[in-house]
Design a protein around this motif. Structure first.
Motif, PDB file in Angstrom:
ATOM      1  N   LEU A   1       0.834  -1.201   0.000  1.00 25.20           N
ATOM      2  CA  LEU A   1       0.000   0.000   0.000  1.00 25.20           C
ATOM      3  C   LEU A   1       0.868   1.250   0.000  1.00 25.20           C
ATOM      4  N   ALA A   2       1.951   1.216   0.789  1.00 21.89           N
ATOM      5  CA  ALA A   2       2.859   2.374   0.830  1.00 21.89           C
ATOM      6  C   ALA A   2       3.515   2.599  -0.528  1.00 21.89           C
ATOM      7  N   ARG A   3       3.884   1.467  -1.194  1.00 22.36           N
ATOM      8  CA  ARG A   3       4.485   1.606  -2.520  1.00 22.36           C
ATOM      9  C   ARG A   3       3.480   2.193  -3.510  1.00 22.36           C
ATOM     10  N   GLN A   4       2.235   1.699  -3.462  1.00 19.18           N
ATOM     11  CA  GLN A   4       1.207   2.258  -4.332  1.00 19.18           C
ATOM     12  C   GLN A   4       0.953   3.728  -4.016  1.00 19.18           C
ATOM     13  N   GLN A   5       0.911   4.039  -2.700  1.00 17.43           N
ATOM     14  CA  GLN A   5       0.725   5.438  -2.310  1.00 17.43           C
ATOM     15  C   GLN A   5       1.888   6.295  -2.789  1.00 17.43           C
TER      16      GLN A   5
ATOM     17  N   GLU B   1       4.016  10.235  -6.341  1.00 21.15           N
ATOM     18  CA  GLU B   1       4.959  10.648  -7.375  1.00 21.15           C
ATOM     19  C   GLU B   1       4.223  11.153  -8.603  1.00 21.15           C
ATOM     20  N   GLN B   2       3.154  10.450  -8.988  1.00 17.67           N
ATOM     21  CA  GLN B   2       2.355  10.923 -10.118  1.00 17.67           C
ATOM     22  C   GLN B   2       1.727  12.279  -9.825  1.00 17.67           C
ATOM     23  N   GLN B   3       1.205  12.408  -8.573  1.00 17.56           N
ATOM     24  CA  GLN B   3       0.600  13.681  -8.195  1.00 17.56           C
ATOM     25  C   GLN B   3       1.642  14.799  -8.187  1.00 17.56           C
ATOM     26  N   VAL B   4       2.858  14.471  -7.680  1.00 17.10           N
ATOM     27  CA  VAL B   4       3.933  15.467  -7.678  1.00 17.10           C
ATOM     28  C   VAL B   4       4.294  15.865  -9.097  1.00 17.10           C
ATOM     29  N   SER B   5       4.353  14.840  -9.996  1.00 16.99           N
ATOM     30  CA  SER B   5       4.670  15.136 -11.398  1.00 16.99           C
ATOM     31  C   SER B   5       3.609  16.036 -12.015  1.00 16.99           C
ATOM     32  N   ARG B   6       2.314  15.700 -11.740  1.00 18.81           N
ATOM     33  CA  ARG B   6       1.246  16.553 -12.278  1.00 18.81           C
ATOM     34  C   ARG B   6       1.304  17.953 -11.694  1.00 18.81           C
ATOM     35  N   GLN B   7       1.549  18.037 -10.366  1.00 17.83           N
ATOM     36  CA  GLN B   7       1.661  19.353  -9.736  1.00 17.83           C
ATOM     37  C   GLN B   7       2.832  20.137 -10.303  1.00 17.83           C
ATOM     38  N   GLN B   8       3.956  19.420 -10.554  1.00 15.94           N
ATOM     39  CA  GLN B   8       5.126  20.095 -11.109  1.00 15.94           C
ATOM     40  C   GLN B   8       4.815  20.625 -12.506  1.00 15.94           C
ATOM     41  N   GLN B   9       4.140  19.789 -13.309  1.00 17.13           N
ATOM     42  CA  GLN B   9       3.751  20.248 -14.643  1.00 17.13           C
ATOM     43  C   GLN B   9       2.785  21.432 -14.563  1.00 17.13           C
ATOM     44  N   HIS B  10       1.833  21.327 -13.592  1.00 17.30           N
ATOM     45  CA  HIS B  10       0.888  22.435 -13.439  1.00 17.30           C
ATOM     46  C   HIS B  10       1.606  23.706 -13.004  1.00 17.30           C
ATOM     47  N   ILE B  11       2.577  23.557 -12.097  1.00 14.43           N
ATOM     48  CA  ILE B  11       3.337  24.730 -11.629  1.00 14.43           C
ATOM     49  C   ILE B  11       4.148  25.320 -12.772  1.00 14.43           C
ATOM     50  N   GLU B  12       4.785  24.436 -13.555  1.00 13.13           N
ATOM     51  CA  GLU B  12       5.546  24.936 -14.693  1.00 13.13           C
ATOM     52  C   GLU B  12       4.634  25.662 -15.677  1.00 13.13           C
TER      53      GLU B  12
ATOM     54  N   GLU C   1       7.168  16.887  -1.160  1.00 17.67           N
ATOM     55  CA  GLU C   1       8.592  16.531  -1.025  1.00 17.67           C
ATOM     56  C   GLU C   1       8.878  15.951   0.355  1.00 17.67           C
ATOM     57  N   LEU C   2       8.205  16.511   1.422  1.00 19.41           N
ATOM     58  CA  LEU C   2       8.373  15.942   2.769  1.00 19.41           C
ATOM     59  C   LEU C   2       7.869  14.508   2.831  1.00 19.41           C
ATOM     60  N   LEU C   3       6.738  14.233   2.142  1.00 16.88           N
ATOM     61  CA  LEU C   3       6.238  12.859   2.093  1.00 16.88           C
ATOM     62  C   LEU C   3       7.217  11.945   1.360  1.00 16.88           C
TER      63      LEU C   3
END
Length: 340
Positions: free
Chosen positions: A149-153, A158-169, A292-294
């Motif tokens: 579950l932790a790996r899936q989370q 990571e996907q959410q961070v990637s999307r957020q990073q793309q959205h921020i960019e 990033e803290l997570l």
């Protein structure tokens, strides 16, 4: 259990004791006198040899004198007493050895009981260890599920961070484009205002020049007022036209000022929108810091799961290694059950 190793002397002593008591020296009586030791065939053979020896002695006694017979009887009595003493000592020694054997047997039985109790306790401990092992296996399975579950989370994060990073960019690109557009618009408005100001200044300068010319003309015409009425009328007409032109120029300047005010108001609205985008960008950066803290905490959780998994495997390995050590203790218990 009968013991072997009886000698002819033992059988002779037993026969002598039986005859001294007036009892018949049969094979069973001699064997009982010897403590139920020796085989019947051996006792029968020794008795037969002793009886044959007695017969030979009786045949030889007829050739002996009374003095010799007396000495022989005394010697036989002495030998019998010594033999009886030896038998008594051996009997005492046998009783002592028998007592020691009984004590040793009792100690062995006590030890067997103690070992049986210890074995029972070890079986109980083994059952507890097996239960604990089962619980640890279940815990390990739960930890494996939690790890999955932790790996899936983590993948989801990571996907959410990637999307957020793309959205921020994307927001940064839009913000940069909006800032460039605003700077370009400001520059354009500034240039336009400067151009309008220059045109207004040129118009005012031209109007002032014309006014000065008119004043000069009026001054000249006033000097010539007396000389030409028609010229005076013309001058008054030119002055009226100049005033109308000044009024039109004032209206143009007023309209340009209103346009500048509207453009300034539009620039203020754009600056407010830009400030809102800056606040949204700051919120997104805070969320990115939390993500990033997570990401930092996920390796720590993986390390803890790896340590627990290693401890569980080590404990399971130790439990499997302890099982064979209990097998040698089961021998005395199985051998003692038929005696009970």
């Amino acid at each position: 259990m009968a013991r072997g190793g009886i000698t002819k002397i033992n059988v002779m002593d037993a026969r002598t004791r039986l005859l001294a008591r007036g009892e018949r020296a049969s094979i069973d009586a001699v064997r009982i006198e010897l403590g139920n030791t020796g085989s019947r065939s051996t006792i029968h053979r020794y008795l037969k040899e002793i009886e044959e020896g007695d017969k030979q002695t009786l045949r030889d006694e007829s050739f002996l004198s009374d003095e010799i017979k007396k000495q022989v009887i005394q010697l036989a009595t002495l030998l019998h007493e010594e033999a009886s003493e030896v038998v008594r000592q051996q009997s005492d020694q046998y009783e002592s050895e028998l007592q020691l054997l009984r004590e040793s047997l009792q100690a062995s039985e006590d030890q067997v009981k103690t070992m049986a109790a210890e074995l029972e306790q070890q079986h109980h401990q083994l059952e507890q260890l097996q239960q604990e092992n089962t619980a640890l296996q279940q815990s390990n399975q739960a930890l494996t599920v939690q790890q999955e579950l932790a790996r899936q989370q983590q993948q989801h994060l990571e996907q959410q961070v990637s999307r957020q990073q793309q959205h921020i960019e994307s927001l940064e690109d839009k913000h940069r484009q909006a800032r460039d557009s605003l700077n370009h618009y400001r520059e354009s408005v500034k240039n336009h205002n400067e151009q309008m100001q220059r045109e207004h200044d040129r118009a005012l300068q031209q109007a002032h020049a014309e006014v000065r010319e008119l004043k000069q003309s009026i001054s000249v015409k006033q000097d010539e007022l007396t000389r030409a009425t028609s010229e005076q009328a013309r001058l008054f007409s030119q002055l009226s036209e100049s005033r109308q032109q000044n009024s039109r120029l004032d209206q143009v300047v007023s309209e340009q000022r209103k346009t500048y005010d509207r453009q300034s108001q539009h620039v203020g609205q754009l600056e407010q929108r830009l400030s809102g985008q800056d606040q949204q960008l700051s919120d997104l950066r805070q969320k990115l810091a939390q993500l990033e803290l997570l990401e930092v905490q996920v390796p720590t959780l993986k390390a803890e799961l790896a340590v627990k998994d290693a401890l569980i495997r080590e404990y399971m390995t130790a439990g499997d290694g302890d099982d064979p050590s209990l097998q040698p203790d089961s021998g005395p218990v199985s051998s003692s059950e038929p005696e009970d």
